[in-house]
Design a protein around this motif. Structure first.
Motif, PDB file in Angstrom:
ATOM      1  N   SER A 404       0.539  -1.252   0.388  1.00 27.02           N
ATOM      2  CA  SER A 404      -0.232   0.132   0.272  1.00 27.02           C
ATOM      3  C   SER A 404       0.879   1.328  -0.119  1.00 27.02           C
ATOM      4  O   SER A 404       1.855   1.446   0.466  1.00 27.02           O
ATOM      5  CB  SER A 404      -0.101   0.366   0.833  1.00 27.02           C
ATOM      6  N   ASN A 405       0.227   2.372   0.224  1.00 26.30           N
ATOM      7  CA  ASN A 405       1.098   4.054   0.255  1.00 26.30           C
ATOM      8  C   ASN A 405       1.336   3.950   1.608  1.00 26.30           C
ATOM      9  O   ASN A 405       2.124   5.168   1.471  1.00 26.30           O
ATOM     10  CB  ASN A 405      -0.236   4.599  -0.111  1.00 26.30           C
ATOM     11  N   ARG A 420       1.962   9.595   6.687  1.00 28.96           N
ATOM     12  CA  ARG A 420       1.502   9.424   7.292  1.00 28.96           C
ATOM     13  C   ARG A 420       1.128  10.153   8.870  1.00 28.96           C
ATOM     14  O   ARG A 420       2.608   9.637   9.152  1.00 28.96           O
ATOM     15  CB  ARG A 420       1.877   7.926   7.617  1.00 28.96           C
ATOM     16  N   PRO A 448      -6.067  -0.269  -2.046  1.00 31.56           N
ATOM     17  CA  PRO A 448      -6.625   0.756  -1.344  1.00 31.56           C
ATOM     18  C   PRO A 448      -5.675   1.739  -0.582  1.00 31.56           C
ATOM     19  O   PRO A 448      -4.150   1.957  -0.584  1.00 31.56           O
ATOM     20  CB  PRO A 448      -7.746   0.128  -0.363  1.00 31.56           C
ATOM     21  N   ASP A 449      -6.108   3.518  -1.139  1.00 32.99           N
ATOM     22  CA  ASP A 449      -5.820   4.075  -0.016  1.00 32.99           C
ATOM     23  C   ASP A 449      -5.867   3.859   1.436  1.00 32.99           C
ATOM     24  O   ASP A 449      -7.342   3.945   2.032  1.00 32.99           O
ATOM     25  CB  ASP A 449      -6.032   5.498  -0.212  1.00 32.99           C
ATOM     26  N   GLU A 452      -4.979   6.786   6.009  1.00 33.25           N
ATOM     27  CA  GLU A 452      -5.049   7.226   7.399  1.00 33.25           C
ATOM     28  C   GLU A 452      -5.762   5.598   8.338  1.00 33.25           C
ATOM     29  O   GLU A 452      -6.536   6.486   8.853  1.00 33.25           O
ATOM     30  CB  GLU A 452      -6.102   8.851   7.041  1.00 33.25           C
ATOM     31  N   ASN A 467      -9.269   2.980  -6.199  1.00 37.35           N
ATOM     32  CA  ASN A 467      -9.203   3.857  -6.553  1.00 37.35           C
ATOM     33  C   ASN A 467     -10.120   3.713  -4.966  1.00 37.35           C
ATOM     34  O   ASN A 467     -10.307   5.069  -4.778  1.00 37.35           O
ATOM     35  CB  ASN A 467      -9.247   4.626  -7.516  1.00 37.35           C
ATOM     36  N   THR A 469     -10.798   4.581  -0.596  1.00 42.60           N
ATOM     37  CA  THR A 469      -9.812   5.105   0.008  1.00 42.60           C
ATOM     38  C   THR A 469     -10.522   4.366   1.756  1.00 42.60           C
ATOM     39  O   THR A 469     -12.098   4.156   1.978  1.00 42.60           O
ATOM     40  CB  THR A 469     -10.474   6.439  -0.372  1.00 42.60           C
ATOM     41  N   LYS A 471     -10.025   5.031   5.744  1.00 44.73           N
ATOM     42  CA  LYS A 471      -9.640   5.540   6.920  1.00 44.73           C
ATOM     43  C   LYS A 471     -10.220   5.568   8.247  1.00 44.73           C
ATOM     44  O   LYS A 471     -11.526   4.763   8.105  1.00 44.73           O
ATOM     45  CB  LYS A 471     -10.309   7.277   6.546  1.00 44.73           C
ATOM     46  N   VAL A 491     -14.807   5.798  -0.605  1.00 40.57           N
ATOM     47  CA  VAL A 491     -14.320   6.400   0.494  1.00 40.57           C
ATOM     48  C   VAL A 491     -14.756   6.071   1.748  1.00 40.57           C
ATOM     49  O   VAL A 491     -16.456   5.973   1.901  1.00 40.57           O
ATOM     50  CB  VAL A 491     -14.185   7.488   0.576  1.00 40.57           C
ATOM     51  N   GLU A 493     -14.556   5.165   5.811  1.00 40.16           N
ATOM     52  CA  GLU A 493     -13.717   5.926   7.604  1.00 40.16           C
ATOM     53  C   GLU A 493     -14.546   5.862   8.143  1.00 40.16           C
ATOM     54  O   GLU A 493     -16.470   6.555   8.181  1.00 40.16           O
ATOM     55  CB  GLU A 493     -13.652   7.772   6.563  1.00 40.16           C
TER      56      GLU A 493
END
Length: 506
Positions: A404-405, A420, A448-449, A452, A467, A469, A471, A491, A493
């Motif tokens: 991952s990133n 991070r 995935p991103d 966070e 793409n 995300t 969190k 996204v 979260e």
């Protein structure tokens, strides 16, 4: 350590006349084993029989101890928490002067434990050839790291792979691709021991031929000391002026050569340098089963969960009591390895590994762990290193983190993304649908991103679009018969997702 399961030990206490009975029966079992091993040696290739005999000598010692050492080898009330002087903090170490680095590195050998297969992630062949980042394998990244050191400092640090009979042939083929790389790569094989029938306490193999490899096993990484000595590489490196080896698991992507530790070993400020250094790091709730350092009968000792009496297991897992665990990154004096092997003073606790084979046969494997030898070396210490030096990839959950990133890659080493906001790694738990790498890759259109992310749990038939995300804390559970598709661009979260649905884009 589990007690031997043989009938003559089971149910007997070692008191009174039982002692004589057990000792007499133990000797009979040892004689029977020796007889079978002698037969197996005769079936080996003529050019290898001397080496097989040397390996079997060590196996016989292990087997004799297994029969004798019933019950737990650790007496819990003798355990003491390690004192501060036996575990240094990494921040205490000093960086070497730039003009001294070449001389330091010229005294180093890097050893990677390369005996494992990728079967736990559904792969065939050595685990070291699994792609982990940008189509680069564990082995590719390791070679890149050493090549970068050699080019940067004009040194000649060798890379040594300890293979097993499971990984040797495939690894040798792959090494052909590194012929133009500025790294000298050496290999040696760890021992090949016979699996023991749990009922008869005799080898299940009747021949040394390679057709029935299920009858054999590599006996854990504790075998490295004897095997590197048997290979003659130990003598070769000592003759070349090498002083220390840095050893780690090849799947630990954080285990890079550390110049501060090397400088500490070769330029001790006071007294003589330790012969053995174990890198430890702070324990989290994800590491409660990891081995820890304790003081025992005046010596530093590695305490593994398998040695802990059942009524003390919860205490062992306590993060507040046992605060550190072994990363299996080890720095060991080559001269000291030669001494303990030649003087036969090496001692490691036996790990009894019971298995049931595909044909239903119950067997026992006797293994040892490399870190358990810490008590056999002079002046041994631990160094509490930053968590970044422990980045193992044992499962696809670990693989998701390193792909991952959260990390960027530089000269074969992974570095935490500076974007991070906190340095801890998220806790990731992927369910059984993701166990095999083939399935795992199929379920992620792209990684995935996770920059966070704190916690991710995925269970059931779940797929991720491109793409996505993640969190905070994200829990996705598809019950049996249900399916959840996370669409591209979603996204999530602090979300709990369950049922049978697709999530709309934000």
């Amino acid at each position: 350590m589990a007690a031997p399961t043989s009938s003559f030990v089971r149910g007997h206490r070692r008191t009174g006349s039982d002692v004589q009975f057990i000792e007499r029966t133990r000797l009979d079992a040892v004689k029977a084993m020796n007889k079978e091993l002698a037969k197996l040696i005769q079936t080996g290739p003529p050019g290898l029989q001397e080496r097989i005999r040397a390996e079997f000598d060590e196996f016989e010692k292990l087997f004799g101890r297994y029969l004798q050492e019933a019950g737990h080898a650790i007496m819990w009330d003798k355990i003491r928490l390690v004192s501060d002087d036996l575990v240094k903090t990494y921040s205490e170490l000093q960086s070497p002067e730039t003009n001294a680095i070449k001389a330091l590195l010229n005294k180093l050998v890097v050893v990677k434990l390369n005996g494992g297969l990728g079967t736990s992630m559904g792969c065939k062949g050595p685990k070291s050839i699994i792609s982990v980042r940008n189509d680069l394998t564990f082995l590719d990244l390791t070679v890149q790291q050493i090549e970068h050191l050699n080019k940067t400092y004009g040194t000649d640090v060798p890379l040594v792979l300890m293979n097993s009979f499971n990984t040797d042939e495939d690894t040798e083929k792959i090494l052909q691709r590194y012929q133009q790389v500025k790294v000298k790569i050496f290999t040696f094989n760890q021992s090949r021991y016979p699996r023991i029938s749990r009922e008869s306490l005799l080898p299940i193999a009747n021949s040394f031929n390679t057709e029935n490899m299920e009858s054999w096993y590599p006996p854990g990484h504790g075998d490295v000391y004897q095997s590197i000595a048997n290979s003659k590489l130990l003598d070769q490196f000592i003759a070349d002026g090498k002083k220390y080896l840095f050893m780690s698991n090849i799947d630990n992507l954080g285990a890079t050569v550390d110049l501060n530790i090397l400088n500490f070993l070769l330029n001790p400020k006071t007294g003589s340098a330790p012969e053995f250094v174990m890198e430890v790091t702070d324990k989290t709730r994800a590491d409660v089963k990891g081995g820890t350092l304790v003081e025992y009968e005046g010596k530093l000792r590695l305490l593994e969960i398998a040695q802990v009496p059942k009524d003390h297991v919860d205490e062992f897992k306590s993060v507040s009591k046992f605060k550190i665990f072994n990363t299996n990154n080890l720095w060991i004096s080559l001269d000291a390895i030669k001494r303990v092997v030649e003087e036969n003073t090496l001692h490691m606790e036996i790990i009894v590994n019971p298995k049931t084979l595909d044909n239903g046969l119950n067997v026992v494997q006797l293994e040892t762990a490399v870190g358990a030898a810490i008590k056999s070396f002079e002046g041994a210490i631990g160094i509490n290193v930053p968590r970044r030096r422990f980045l193992p990839v044992k499962t696809t959950s670990d693989l998701l983190i390193v792909m991952s990133n959260l990390y960027s890659m530089k000269t074969g080493a992974l570095e935490m993304n500076p974007k991070r906001s906190f340095p801890s790694v998220p806790l990731v738990k992927l369910g059984s649908h993701f166990t095999k790498i083939k399935d795992y890759l199929h379920r992620f259109a792209s990684i995935p991103d996770m920059l966070e992310l704190d916690h991710l749990t995925v269970s059931g038939d779940v797929t991720f679009g491109k793409n996505v995300t993640l969190k905070g804390t994200v829990i996705i559970i598809a019950n049996h018969g249900d399916r959840i598709d996370i669409p591209s661009g979603a996204v999530l979260e602090n979300k709990i997702v369950s049922g049978n649905l697709r999530i709309l884009d934000h």
